[in-house]
Design a protein around this motif. Structure first.
Motif, mmCIF file in Angstrom:
data_model
loop_
_atom_site.group_PDB
_atom_site.id
_atom_site.type_symbol
_atom_site.label_atom_id
_atom_site.label_comp_id
_atom_site.label_asym_id
_atom_site.label_seq_id
_atom_site.Cartn_x
_atom_site.Cartn_y
_atom_site.Cartn_z
ATOM 1 N N ARG A 76 15.351 -1.011 -2.288
ATOM 2 C CA ARG A 76 15.335 0.298 -1.613
ATOM 3 C C ARG A 76 13.901 0.810 -1.430
ATOM 4 O O ARG A 76 13.698 1.970 -1.110
ATOM 5 C CB ARG A 76 16.187 1.311 -2.374
ATOM 6 C CG ARG A 76 15.850 1.493 -3.825
ATOM 7 C CD ARG A 76 16.619 2.652 -4.441
ATOM 8 N NE ARG A 76 17.995 2.346 -4.756
ATOM 9 C CZ ARG A 76 19.046 2.913 -4.165
ATOM 10 N NH1 ARG A 76 18.861 3.812 -3.220
ATOM 11 N NH2 ARG A 76 20.277 2.610 -4.520
ATOM 12 N N THR A 77 12.919 -0.098 -1.660
ATOM 13 C CA THR A 77 11.518 0.340 -1.607
ATOM 14 C C THR A 77 10.750 -0.402 -0.518
ATOM 15 O O THR A 77 10.854 -1.619 -0.393
ATOM 16 C CB THR A 77 10.827 0.081 -2.969
ATOM 17 O OG1 THR A 77 11.570 0.757 -3.982
ATOM 18 C CG2 THR A 77 9.398 0.582 -2.973
ATOM 19 N N ILE A 78 9.971 0.365 0.231
ATOM 20 C CA ILE A 78 9.017 -0.223 1.172
ATOM 21 C C ILE A 78 7.642 0.016 0.562
ATOM 22 O O ILE A 78 7.195 1.165 0.451
ATOM 23 C CB ILE A 78 9.095 0.462 2.555
ATOM 24 C CG1 ILE A 78 10.517 0.362 3.108
ATOM 25 C CG2 ILE A 78 8.082 -0.137 3.521
ATOM 26 C CD1 ILE A 78 10.855 1.428 4.113
ATOM 27 N N THR A 79 7.011 -1.055 0.117
ATOM 28 C CA THR A 79 5.666 -0.925 -0.458
ATOM 29 C C THR A 79 4.663 -1.077 0.672
ATOM 30 O O THR A 79 4.731 -2.050 1.438
ATOM 31 C CB THR A 79 5.418 -2.029 -1.508
ATOM 32 O OG1 THR A 79 6.464 -1.963 -2.487
ATOM 33 C CG2 THR A 79 4.070 -1.851 -2.189
ATOM 34 N N VAL A 80 3.741 -0.119 0.799
ATOM 35 C CA VAL A 80 2.707 -0.241 1.827
ATOM 36 C C VAL A 80 1.351 -0.319 1.129
ATOM 37 O O VAL A 80 1.116 0.365 0.128
ATOM 38 C CB VAL A 80 2.768 0.908 2.863
ATOM 39 C CG1 VAL A 80 4.034 0.808 3.676
ATOM 40 C CG2 VAL A 80 2.656 2.284 2.220
ATOM 41 N N ASN A 81 0.502 -1.168 1.659
ATOM 42 C CA ASN A 81 -0.776 -1.430 1.012
ATOM 43 C C ASN A 81 -1.748 -1.920 2.086
ATOM 44 O O ASN A 81 -1.348 -2.141 3.238
ATOM 45 C CB ASN A 81 -0.589 -2.472 -0.111
ATOM 46 C CG ASN A 81 -1.620 -2.344 -1.203
ATOM 47 O OD1 ASN A 81 -2.759 -1.927 -0.959
ATOM 48 N ND2 ASN A 81 -1.242 -2.693 -2.418
ATOM 49 N N ALA A 82 -3.014 -2.099 1.713
ATOM 50 C CA ALA A 82 -4.008 -2.516 2.703
ATOM 51 C C ALA A 82 -5.234 -3.086 2.005
ATOM 52 O O ALA A 82 -5.396 -2.942 0.791
ATOM 53 C CB ALA A 82 -4.410 -1.333 3.574
ATOM 54 N N PHE A 83 -6.091 -3.687 2.816
ATOM 55 C CA PHE A 83 -7.368 -4.223 2.328
ATOM 56 C C PHE A 83 -8.448 -3.152 2.345
ATOM 57 O O PHE A 83 -9.580 -3.373 1.920
ATOM 58 C CB PHE A 83 -7.766 -5.412 3.207
ATOM 59 C CG PHE A 83 -6.795 -6.544 3.053
ATOM 60 C CD1 PHE A 83 -7.021 -7.536 2.117
ATOM 61 C CD2 PHE A 83 -5.623 -6.583 3.797
ATOM 62 C CE1 PHE A 83 -6.113 -8.547 1.927
ATOM 63 C CE2 PHE A 83 -4.697 -7.594 3.616
ATOM 64 C CZ PHE A 83 -4.938 -8.581 2.674
ATOM 65 N N THR A 84 -8.055 -1.981 2.856
ATOM 66 C CA THR A 84 -8.943 -0.869 3.135
ATOM 67 C C THR A 84 -9.902 -0.504 2.003
ATOM 68 O O THR A 84 -11.108 -0.406 2.216
ATOM 69 C CB THR A 84 -8.047 0.353 3.461
ATOM 70 O OG1 THR A 84 -7.187 -0.039 4.532
ATOM 71 C CG2 THR A 84 -8.847 1.562 3.839
ATOM 72 N N TYR A 108 -11.322 -3.858 -0.852
ATOM 73 C CA TYR A 108 -12.234 -4.850 -0.273
ATOM 74 C C TYR A 108 -13.196 -4.199 0.720
ATOM 75 O O TYR A 108 -13.846 -4.909 1.485
ATOM 76 C CB TYR A 108 -11.429 -5.962 0.419
ATOM 77 C CG TYR A 108 -10.500 -6.695 -0.527
ATOM 78 C CD1 TYR A 108 -10.960 -7.758 -1.309
ATOM 79 C CD2 TYR A 108 -9.165 -6.312 -0.658
ATOM 80 C CE1 TYR A 108 -10.107 -8.419 -2.187
ATOM 81 C CE2 TYR A 108 -8.310 -6.963 -1.534
ATOM 82 C CZ TYR A 108 -8.788 -8.019 -2.292
ATOM 83 O OH TYR A 108 -7.952 -8.676 -3.163
ATOM 84 N N ALA A 109 -13.263 -2.877 0.687
ATOM 85 C CA ALA A 109 -14.162 -2.151 1.608
ATOM 86 C C ALA A 109 -13.970 -2.620 3.047
ATOM 87 O O ALA A 109 -14.913 -3.014 3.733
ATOM 88 C CB ALA A 109 -15.616 -2.314 1.160
ATOM 89 N N MET A 110 -12.721 -2.596 3.502
ATOM 90 C CA MET A 110 -12.394 -3.096 4.843
ATOM 91 C C MET A 110 -11.707 -2.016 5.672
ATOM 92 O O MET A 110 -10.826 -2.314 6.489
ATOM 93 C CB MET A 110 -11.485 -4.336 4.717
ATOM 94 C CG MET A 110 -12.206 -5.561 4.162
ATOM 95 S SD MET A 110 -11.091 -6.941 3.797
ATOM 96 C CE MET A 110 -10.564 -7.456 5.434
ATOM 97 N N ASP A 111 -12.107 -0.760 5.472
ATOM 98 C CA ASP A 111 -11.404 0.319 6.170
ATOM 99 C C ASP A 111 -11.440 0.184 7.691
ATOM 100 O O ASP A 111 -10.475 0.490 8.376
ATOM 101 C CB ASP A 111 -11.907 1.699 5.715
ATOM 102 C CG ASP A 111 -13.398 1.791 5.540
ATOM 103 O OD1 ASP A 111 -13.960 0.947 4.798
ATOM 104 O OD2 ASP A 111 -14.020 2.684 6.125
ATOM 105 N N GLY A 112 -12.577 -0.299 8.216
ATOM 106 C CA GLY A 112 -12.672 -0.423 9.675
ATOM 107 C C GLY A 112 -11.962 -1.656 10.237
ATOM 108 O O GLY A 112 -11.791 -1.768 11.442
ATOM 109 N N TRP A 113 -11.550 -2.556 9.382
ATOM 110 C CA TRP A 113 -10.884 -3.775 9.857
ATOM 111 C C TRP A 113 -9.452 -3.490 10.285
ATOM 112 O O TRP A 113 -8.872 -4.236 11.070
ATOM 113 C CB TRP A 113 -10.841 -4.825 8.741
ATOM 114 C CG TRP A 113 -12.156 -5.407 8.347
ATOM 115 C CD1 TRP A 113 -13.246 -4.718 7.881
ATOM 116 C CD2 TRP A 113 -12.523 -6.782 8.367
ATOM 117 N NE1 TRP A 113 -14.257 -5.600 7.596
ATOM 118 C CE2 TRP A 113 -13.837 -6.883 7.881
ATOM 119 C CE3 TRP A 113 -11.847 -7.950 8.724
ATOM 120 C CZ2 TRP A 113 -14.502 -8.100 7.772
ATOM 121 C CZ3 TRP A 113 -12.502 -9.162 8.596
ATOM 122 C CH2 TRP A 113 -13.823 -9.221 8.143
#
Ligand SMILES: Cc1ncc(COP(=O)(O)O)c(C=O)c1O
Length: 394
Positions: A228-236, A239-244
């Motif tokens: 019942r969970t949608i996990t959301v995550n990023a490299f932002t 890994y200091a990849m916010d602009g990617w």
């Protein structure tokens, strides 16, 4: 001509907080120290950039898989299963343009007009605007607070549930509060979620930025929560990849299929060579993350100690993230007044706690990860001087 986009009304008058004022002063030549934006100060690690460059040189420039690069989905599913002890397959991962697109897709896929979504306050305002955009109604539930540490309050969450409640949004570790919720705290929320049959969006974008041995538990890893969970995550952040703009959702495959129906209508899929860089980030050495977290902790310690030395301020020690959330209510002015004063007087941009809901009033959000140590020290000297020099307008 009148455009018929009533959805846009949910965005009307939305401000990006201090950022706009800081940008204006900077354009006029002021030396602004930016502690208001949640942007890592570090450059993206070299091996990640090299992987993206190599991909470009090798002609990785054409359309890719709709749900994202296969090996990247494999690597993310594997890492999640290994670190959290709950199994997901590669087809239960969707690569997105940051957490921003993953959460937007989740709200668009899950919500019908008028469905209620519980967010914990202080909240992350960008989730709220997406919920409204998708036709949902934000129900903001204040967190409990002990000694400046914010944590979910299961009784308040349960009291806010109605027959229209569809979803609960968690951010762990928490932006803006810096708390890393314990397994026990999450379990108490999970009990309410199960009892009322809710969906959960768990935003774990600060997963790897945890200090002092605090352990991150993914909500999906709790008994009964996987499906019942949608996990959301990023490299932002890590890994200091916010602009990617590379992130991902991990969820049961039927949810992923529905999210993909949204994302394929927006961007088809994220940039292919940026995904190759992200693959290098997951599969390569994690020393870059360890180093960054160590620097974040050093900067955190400076910010916390120096706020605690200012009369009228109390700063709890963040357990994760790149944010301190000092209580400044003892200064005798609202958090917006203090933030604006610091910007205009000291040229230090911090965010007013009220930007994160009424529960945030009396606080400032201070990003200690967005400037190198000498600038953090300089910012704290300016703040001290502005607040203790006897010149405050209140
Ligand atoms: C809690 C939270 N979620 C999502 C985001 C946005 O993440 P991304 O840049 O990966 O879209 C941020 C950025 O500050 C954040 O703090």
């Amino acid at each position: 001509m009148k455009w018929p986009a009533t959805r846009l009304e949910s965005q009307a008058g939305k401000s990006f907080g201090m950022f706009e004022t800081a940008a204006r002063l900077q354009a006029q030549g002021a030396d602004i120290i930016h502690l208001e934006v949640g942007r890592p100060s570090a450059d993206t690690p070299r091996h990640i950039k090299e992987a993206a460059k190599t991909a470009l040189d090798n002609g990785i420039v054409h359309y890719g898989e709709l749900n994202g690069l296969g090996p990247l989905r494999e690597a993310l599913a594997h890492r999640f299963s290994e670190t959290q002890g709950v199994h997901f397959d590669a087809d239960e991962v969707l690569i997105t343009n940051g957490v921003t697109q993953a959460s937007f897709a989740a709200f668009m896929a899950a919500l019908d007009e008028g469905d209620e979504v519980i967010v914990l306050e202080p909240f992350y305002p960008q989730h709220n605007s997406k919920i409204a955009f998708a036709g949902g109604r934000v129900v903001s539930v204040p967190m409990a607070q002990h000694d400046g540490r914010f944590s979910p309050d299961p009784a308040r969450i349960e009291a806010a549930i109605t027959e229209r409640t569809r979803m609960l949004v968690l951010i762990n570790p928490s932006n803006p509060c810096g708390t890393l919720f314990t397994r026990e705290e999450l379990q108490a929320v999970a009990d309410v979620v199960e009892k009322h049959d809710l969906l959960v969006l768990s935003d774990e974008v600060y997963e790897f930025i945890a200090f002092d041995g605090h352990q991150h538990t993914s909500f999906a890893a709790l008994p009964g929560m996987r499906d019942r969970t949608i996990t959301v995550n990023a490299f932002t952040k890590a890994y200091a990849m916010d602009g990617w703009r590379i992130g991902y959702a991990i969820a049961p495959r039927n949810f992923i299929a529905d999210l993909q129906r949204v994302t394929m209508n927006e961007t088809t899929h994220p940039c292919v060579f940026a995904q190759e860089g992200a693959l290098a980030a997951v599969t390569g050495s994690q020393d870059c993350v360890t180093d960054m977290v160590r620097e974040d902790r050093e900067r955190r310690d400076v910010v916390v100690a120096r706020f605690n030395a200012i009369p009228g301020c109390h700063c709890a020690t963040p357990e994760g993230t790149i944010y301190a959330f000092p209580n400044i209510s003892g200064l005798g002015a609202s958090s917006s007044e203090v933030a604006m004063y610091l910007l205009e007087r000291a040229h230090v941009a911090v965010e007013s706690g009220a930007f994160y809901g009424d529960t945030g009033e009396g606080h400032l959000r201070v990003c200690f990860g967005s400037e190198p140590m000498p600038r953090i020290e300089e910012a704290m000297s300016r703040i001290e001087q502005a607040l203790t020099g006897g010149n405050t307008p209140w």
